[in-house]
Design a protein around this motif. Structure first.
Motif, PDB file in Angstrom:
ATOM      1  N   GLU A  42       0.831  -1.208   0.000  1.00  6.78           N
ATOM      2  CA  GLU A  42       0.000   0.000   0.000  1.00  6.78           C
ATOM      3  C   GLU A  42       0.868   1.262   0.000  1.00  6.78           C
ATOM      4  OE1 GLU A  42      -3.451   1.801  -0.603  1.00  6.78           O
ATOM      5  OE2 GLU A  42      -3.240  -0.383  -0.399  1.00  6.78           O
ATOM      6  N   LEU A  43       1.999   1.197   0.678  1.00  2.60           N
ATOM      7  CA  LEU A  43       2.934   2.318   0.684  1.00  2.60           C
ATOM      8  C   LEU A  43       3.482   2.568  -0.719  1.00  2.60           C
ATOM      9  CD1 LEU A  43       4.426   4.380   2.478  1.00  2.60           C
ATOM     10  CD2 LEU A  43       6.173   2.622   2.882  1.00  2.60           C
ATOM     11  N   LEU A  44       3.741   1.501  -1.455  1.00  2.00           N
ATOM     12  CA  LEU A  44       4.190   1.643  -2.839  1.00  2.00           C
ATOM     13  C   LEU A  44       3.095   2.274  -3.702  1.00  2.00           C
ATOM     14  CD1 LEU A  44       6.080  -1.736  -3.286  1.00  2.00           C
ATOM     15  CD2 LEU A  44       7.090   0.545  -3.292  1.00  2.00           C
ATOM     16  N   ARG A  45       1.852   1.843  -3.502  1.00  2.39           N
ATOM     17  CA  ARG A  45       0.751   2.426  -4.280  1.00  2.39           C
ATOM     18  C   ARG A  45       0.573   3.908  -3.974  1.00  2.39           C
ATOM     19  NH1 ARG A  45      -2.044  -2.246  -1.992  1.00  2.39           N
ATOM     20  NH2 ARG A  45      -1.736  -4.018  -3.394  1.00  2.39           N
ATOM     21  N   ALA A  46       0.903   4.322  -2.748  1.00  2.65           N
ATOM     22  CA  ALA A  46       0.725   5.714  -2.342  1.00  2.65           C
ATOM     23  C   ALA A  46       1.729   6.651  -3.016  1.00  2.65           C
ATOM     24  CB  ALA A  46       0.832   5.839  -0.821  1.00  2.65           C
ATOM     25  N   GLY A  47       2.852   6.097  -3.470  1.00  2.00           N
ATOM     26  CA  GLY A  47       3.828   6.903  -4.185  1.00  2.00           C
ATOM     27  C   GLY A  47       4.836   7.634  -3.323  1.00  2.00           C
ATOM     28  N   ASP A  50      11.762   8.485  -0.944  1.00  3.08           N
ATOM     29  CA  ASP A  50      12.944   9.155  -0.401  1.00  3.08           C
ATOM     30  C   ASP A  50      13.207   8.696   1.031  1.00  3.08           C
ATOM     31  OD1 ASP A  50      15.145  10.854  -0.718  1.00  3.08           O
ATOM     32  OD2 ASP A  50      14.097  12.536   0.234  1.00  3.08           O
ATOM     33  N   PHE A  51      13.017   7.400   1.267  1.00  7.94           N
ATOM     34  CA  PHE A  51      13.083   6.863   2.622  1.00  7.94           C
ATOM     35  C   PHE A  51      14.504   6.513   3.041  1.00  7.94           C
ATOM     36  CE2 PHE A  51       8.725   5.144   1.399  1.00  7.94           C
ATOM     37  CZ  PHE A  51       8.052   6.167   2.053  1.00  7.94           C
ATOM     38  N   THR A  52      14.733   6.568   4.354  1.00  6.05           N
ATOM     39  CA  THR A  52      15.885   5.940   4.989  1.00  6.05           C
ATOM     40  C   THR A  52      15.366   4.726   5.736  1.00  6.05           C
ATOM     41  OG1 THR A  52      17.157   7.979   5.249  1.00  6.05           O
ATOM     42  CG2 THR A  52      17.668   6.180   6.755  1.00  6.05           C
ATOM     43  N   LEU A  53      16.013   3.570   5.532  1.00  5.32           N
ATOM     44  CA  LEU A  53      15.586   2.325   6.176  1.00  5.32           C
ATOM     45  C   LEU A  53      16.613   1.896   7.213  1.00  5.32           C
ATOM     46  CD1 LEU A  53      14.420   0.241   3.071  1.00  5.32           C
ATOM     47  CD2 LEU A  53      13.126   1.929   4.387  1.00  5.32           C
ATOM     48  N   HIS A  54      16.130   1.458   8.356  1.00  2.00           N
ATOM     49  CA  HIS A  54      16.966   0.824   9.373  1.00  2.00           C
ATOM     50  C   HIS A  54      16.602  -0.652   9.351  1.00  2.00           C
ATOM     51  CE1 HIS A  54      17.720   4.918  10.359  1.00  2.00           C
ATOM     52  NE2 HIS A  54      16.592   5.114  11.005  1.00  2.00           N
ATOM     53  N   ALA A  55      17.376  -1.440   8.619  1.00  2.00           N
ATOM     54  CA  ALA A  55      16.944  -2.791   8.232  1.00  2.00           C
ATOM     55  C   ALA A  55      17.920  -3.844   8.750  1.00  2.00           C
ATOM     56  CB  ALA A  55      16.834  -2.884   6.710  1.00  2.00           C
ATOM     57  N   ILE A  56      17.491  -4.556   9.786  1.00  2.23           N
ATOM     58  CA  ILE A  56      18.330  -5.616  10.335  1.00  2.23           C
ATOM     59  C   ILE A  56      18.178  -6.893   9.517  1.00  2.23           C
ATOM     60  CG2 ILE A  56      18.574  -7.170  12.313  1.00  2.23           C
ATOM     61  CD1 ILE A  56      18.316  -4.859  14.121  1.00  2.23           C
ATOM     62  N   ALA A  57      16.956  -7.320   9.284  1.00  2.00           N
ATOM     63  CA  ALA A  57      16.750  -8.549   8.517  1.00  2.00           C
ATOM     64  C   ALA A  57      15.473  -8.482   7.701  1.00  2.00           C
ATOM     65  CB  ALA A  57      16.714  -9.755   9.453  1.00  2.00           C
ATOM     66  N   GLU A  58      14.869  -7.301   7.605  1.00  2.00           N
ATOM     67  CA  GLU A  58      13.600  -7.175   6.885  1.00  2.00           C
ATOM     68  C   GLU A  58      13.854  -7.025   5.388  1.00  2.00           C
ATOM     69  OE1 GLU A  58      13.993  -3.329   9.426  1.00  2.00           O
ATOM     70  OE2 GLU A  58      14.527  -5.432   9.578  1.00  2.00           O
ATOM     71  N   CYS A  59      14.319  -8.126   4.790  1.00  2.00           N
ATOM     72  CA  CYS A  59      14.780  -8.117   3.406  1.00  2.00           C
ATOM     73  C   CYS A  59      13.670  -7.755   2.424  1.00  2.00           C
ATOM     74  CB  CYS A  59      15.385  -9.471   3.046  1.00  2.00           C
ATOM     75  SG  CYS A  59      14.328 -10.882   3.440  1.00  2.00           S
ATOM     76  N   TRP A  60      12.465  -8.282   2.616  1.00  2.00           N
ATOM     77  CA  TRP A  60      11.414  -8.065   1.622  1.00  2.00           C
ATOM     78  C   TRP A  60      10.939  -6.618   1.571  1.00  2.00           C
ATOM     79  CZ3 TRP A  60      10.302 -11.086  -2.339  1.00  2.00           C
ATOM     80  CH2 TRP A  60      10.731 -12.413  -2.297  1.00  2.00           C
ATOM     81  N   LEU A  65      10.841  -1.751  -1.704  1.00  2.00           N
ATOM     82  CA  LEU A  65      10.892  -0.289  -1.711  1.00  2.00           C
ATOM     83  C   LEU A  65      12.067   0.215  -2.529  1.00  2.00           C
ATOM     84  CD1 LEU A  65       9.960   0.362   2.025  1.00  2.00           C
ATOM     85  CD2 LEU A  65       8.611   1.054   0.032  1.00  2.00           C
ATOM     86  N   THR A  66      13.202  -0.476  -2.452  1.00  2.00           N
ATOM     87  CA  THR A  66      14.360  -0.071  -3.246  1.00  2.00           C
ATOM     88  C   THR A  66      14.128  -0.342  -4.725  1.00  2.00           C
ATOM     89  OG1 THR A  66      15.826  -0.534  -1.371  1.00  2.00           O
ATOM     90  CG2 THR A  66      16.844  -0.359  -3.546  1.00  2.00           C
ATOM     91  N   ALA A  67      13.541  -1.481  -5.051  1.00  4.88           N
ATOM     92  CA  ALA A  67      13.253  -1.812  -6.454  1.00  4.88           C
ATOM     93  C   ALA A  67      12.351  -0.770  -7.091  1.00  4.88           C
ATOM     94  CB  ALA A  67      12.600  -3.192  -6.538  1.00  4.88           C
ATOM     95  N   ARG A  86      20.834 -13.273  -3.247  1.00  8.69           N
ATOM     96  CA  ARG A  86      21.033 -11.839  -3.018  1.00  8.69           C
ATOM     97  C   ARG A  86      19.753 -11.030  -3.183  1.00  8.69           C
ATOM     98  NH1 ARG A  86      24.819  -8.899  -6.480  1.00  8.69           N
ATOM     99  NH2 ARG A  86      23.744  -9.993  -8.169  1.00  8.69           N
ATOM    100  N   VAL A  87      19.733  -9.900  -2.508  1.00 12.04           N
ATOM    101  CA  VAL A  87      18.678  -8.906  -2.750  1.00 12.04           C
ATOM    102  C   VAL A  87      19.151  -8.059  -3.935  1.00 12.04           C
ATOM    103  CG1 VAL A  87      17.554  -8.784  -0.502  1.00 12.04           C
ATOM    104  CG2 VAL A  87      19.731  -7.621  -0.832  1.00 12.04           C
ATOM    105  N   ARG A  88      18.736  -8.452  -5.118  1.00  9.97           N
ATOM    106  CA  ARG A  88      19.358  -7.926  -6.334  1.00  9.97           C
ATOM    107  C   ARG A  88      19.072  -6.440  -6.555  1.00  9.97           C
ATOM    108  NH1 ARG A  88      17.458 -13.015  -8.912  1.00  9.97           N
ATOM    109  NH2 ARG A  88      19.229 -14.429  -9.136  1.00  9.97           N
ATOM    110  N   ALA A  89      17.837  -6.017  -6.284  1.00 11.65           N
ATOM    111  CA  ALA A  89      17.509  -4.609  -6.509  1.00 11.65           C
ATOM    112  C   ALA A  89      18.333  -3.712  -5.594  1.00 11.65           C
ATOM    113  CB  ALA A  89      16.020  -4.367  -6.297  1.00 11.65           C
ATOM    114  N   ILE A  90      18.522  -4.130  -4.352  1.00  9.98           N
ATOM    115  CA  ILE A  90      19.343  -3.356  -3.422  1.00  9.98           C
ATOM    116  C   ILE A  90      20.792  -3.335  -3.880  1.00  9.98           C
ATOM    117  CG2 ILE A  90      20.243  -3.290  -1.058  1.00  9.98           C
ATOM    118  CD1 ILE A  90      17.543  -4.358  -0.114  1.00  9.98           C
ATOM    119  N   CYS A  91      21.308  -4.483  -4.309  1.00  7.35           N
ATOM    120  CA  CYS A  91      22.684  -4.545  -4.804  1.00  7.35           C
ATOM    121  C   CYS A  91      22.876  -3.627  -5.998  1.00  7.35           C
ATOM    122  CB  CYS A  91      23.052  -5.981  -5.171  1.00  7.35           C
ATOM    123  SG  CYS A  91      23.191  -7.101  -3.755  1.00  7.35           S
ATOM    124  N   ARG A  92      21.951  -3.662  -6.953  1.00 11.49           N
ATOM    125  CA  ARG A  92      22.057  -2.800  -8.141  1.00 11.49           C
ATOM    126  C   ARG A  92      22.044  -1.324  -7.756  1.00 11.49           C
ATOM    127  NH1 ARG A  92      18.646  -6.491 -10.960  1.00 11.49           N
ATOM    128  NH2 ARG A  92      16.820  -5.298 -10.312  1.00 11.49           N
TER     129      ARG A  92
END
Length: 309
Positions: A42-47, A50-60, A65-67, A86-92
């Motif tokens: 739903e957050l993606l649909r909202a548009g 420009d986020f900052t993520l604090h991500a320990i293991a929340e890969c999905w 969001l990065t993709a 790998r999380v390919r979109a994040i790596c790219r």
């Protein structure tokens, strides 16, 4: 004296609307379980972005969001798809300079959130010292330094506090006041909730306060720290929820294959998120048979059949 208590329950769109452009976010989840993916969709649909993520293991959440191009910086410890790769979109995005990242040890990032939750500026740590984790800094906030110990002649590493603007936590059940129970792996949920300025709880089941009182020893999230509650059955799907439903490895694999290329990643997001108007429509597309097959608890199967889930 009135004992009326105002409900914190809102719909998904209302909760998402409280996440502002440029916010710092932290999500629940570990491996393939417990991510608030209905909220992320739903957050993606909202548009918003420009986020900052604090991500320990929340890969999905971090990957999706990065993709979609919604992330500018990630403080991370370890992001990967268990059993996939790998999380390919994040790596790219990191390799192309579209996002910046700051690496931490698991303990390092956990302690940064814990410091935020305890409202102290830093906490001491021995790991990270002597490695590139100590020296490489790309984000705006200094993550690690060394200070003289006040109790000995040694220097000690310290990590700075993190206070996410929003923590989005998915739980197994919660009441209208946000007292939530999460069965299975809880990761660093307590530190995330206490550190965040605004806490949104999405829940598989909305239960009565009496139910929570009967199981008060299992409460993972105290309602006093929660701002909004959203009832989202199968809210972690295609991930799983311990004791409720298994992860859908076939659908997860569909994204993982799509993530090999930018164009196919965009097509997946368009097909499975942007073209789907809401979470109910998403579940309709998955289909009741597939959801039923994923369900692992026969008690909850019966409850859902009576329309209680």
């Amino acid at each position: 004296m009135s004992t009326t208590v105002t409900s914190k329950v809102v719909d998904l769109q209302t909760a998402v609307s409280t996440v502002h452009q440029g916010a710092s976010l932290s999500f629940s989840g570990f491996g393939h379980f417990g991510h608030p993916l209905a909220f992320v969709h739903e957050l993606l649909r909202a548009g918003t972005g420009d986020f900052t993520l604090h991500a320990i293991a929340e890969c999905w959440p971090a990957e999706l969001l990065t993709a979609a191009g919604r992330v500018r910086h990630i403080n991370l410890s370890n992001l990967m798809f268990e059993g996939l790769g790998r999380v390919r979109a994040i790596c790219r995005a990191a390799e192309n300079g579209q996002i910046t990242t700051d690496d931490h040890s698991h303990l390092g990032l956990s302690l940064r959130l814990l410091a935020g939750g305890w409202d102290v500026p830093f906490l001491p740590i021995r790991t990270m010292a002597g490695s590139d984790l100590e020296h490489i800094q790309t984000g705006p906030e200094r993550k690690f330094t060394r200070i003289p110990s006040p109790f000995s002649d040694e220097s000690i590493g310290v990590v700075s506090a993190l206070k996410p603007d929003v923590a989005v936590i998915h739980v197994s059940e919660a009441d209208e006041q946000g007292n939530g129970i999460l069965y299975g792996q809880i990761s660093v949920l307590d530190a995330q909730v206490r550190a965040a300025r605004h806490v949104i709880l999405t829940t598989e089941r909305l239960v009565s306060s009496d139910d929570i009182v009967r199981n008060n020893q299992l409460v993972s999230v105290p309602g006093i720290l929660v701002d909004q509650v959203v009832h989202t059955p199968f809210g972690a799907y295609p991930g799983g929820m311990y004791g409720l439903y298994d992860e859908d490895l076939e659908l997860m694999g569909e994204y993982y294959e799509a993530s090999r290329e930018v164009d196919s990643t965009a097509e997946y997001l368009e097909s499975w998120i942007y073209e789907v108007p809401n979470h109910d429509a998403y579940l309709d597309r998955i289909g009741s048979r597939r959801l039923s097959e994923a369900t692992v608890d026969p008690i909850h199967k019966l409850a859902r059949g009576r329309g209680e889930w």
